[in-house]
Design an enzyme around this catalytic site. Structure first.
Site, mmCIF file in Angstrom:
data_model
loop_
_atom_site.group_PDB
_atom_site.id
_atom_site.type_symbol
_atom_site.label_atom_id
_atom_site.label_comp_id
_atom_site.label_asym_id
_atom_site.label_seq_id
_atom_site.Cartn_x
_atom_site.Cartn_y
_atom_site.Cartn_z
ATOM 1 N N HIS A 149 99.571 -30.069 42.204
ATOM 2 C CA HIS A 149 99.014 -29.033 41.335
ATOM 3 C C HIS A 149 97.870 -29.597 40.497
ATOM 4 C CE1 HIS A 149 99.551 -25.414 38.584
ATOM 5 N NE2 HIS A 149 98.782 -26.210 37.873
ATOM 6 N N GLU A 150 98.114 -30.745 39.858
ATOM 7 C CA GLU A 150 97.086 -31.328 38.985
ATOM 8 C C GLU A 150 95.867 -31.800 39.775
ATOM 9 O OE1 GLU A 150 97.097 -30.725 35.952
ATOM 10 O OE2 GLU A 150 99.164 -30.025 36.007
#
Length: 195
Positions: A149-150
């Site tokens: 996600h990051e």
């Protein structure tokens, strides 16, 4: 240290590709990372990428605390479903398994919404810490989800772009009703990460 404003979906800074950091040990990098950590903690997030605070650098900070992990964790991933507070500069991801699993995600740049996102279940990530030393870890489950996600933020990707079914994009306030309408009695899915 300062709490920074978080960019929201639609701002061009979230659509760009972040630049590599030439010197992870530079004072301005350390100052940015301190602000990112403070901002992430203040916003109760599991992670934050530099573009989310209007800085187009390849820097992410994240943590996968046990209280955010799914309750029904299997033995294989139980050994490493969490990550300590991690600073990762110029990260690279190597996928270790083609297996993907859906899980609920939120995002500090997409406030108020949750989406069921398919992610790879096992990966190895590499990068550098603030001391310039190499960081390398294997991640599974929730830990792997947070990293993916990051790192997506560094390439201008928000989690709704990874979803394969937009009927699974919901307002947080409607999560219980949405899940109750779809789950057999007594079963619910766990909401996972705000990053």
């Amino acid at each position: 240290m300062a709490i920074r404003k978080i960019a929201r979906m639609g701002h061009p800074v979230l659509q760009g590709v972040a630049k590599p950091v030439p010197d992870p040990t530079a004072p301005e990098v350390k100052a940015l990372v301190r602000d990112m950590i403070e901002t992430m903690i203040d916003a109760n997030g599991a992670g934050l990428a530099a573009p989310q605070v209007y800085e187009l650098w390849r820097i992410v900070v994240f943590q996968a605390p046990p209280e955010r992990a799914p309750e029904e964790i299997d033995e294989e991933e139980a050994f490493d479903h969490t990550a300590p507070l991690t600073v990762l500069i110029n990260p690279e991801i190597e996928i270790l398994s083609e297996e993907r699993e859906k899980g609920w995600e939120g995002c500090l740049s997409v406030p108020g919404l949750r989406g069921a996102v398919p992610r790879y279940t096992a990966l190895r990530y590499r990068g550098y810490g603030l001391d310039g030393e190499a960081v390398e870890r294997v991640a599974r489950g929730f830990h792997a989800r947070v990293v993916q996600h990051e790192c997506d933020h560094l390439d201008g990707i928000l989690y709704p772009q990874r979803m394969d079914d937009l009927t699974e994009l919901i307002f947080e306030t409607e999560a219980k009703a949405w899940l109750a309408a779809r789950e057999p009695a007594g079963e619910t899915q766990e909401e996972n990460a705000d990053a």
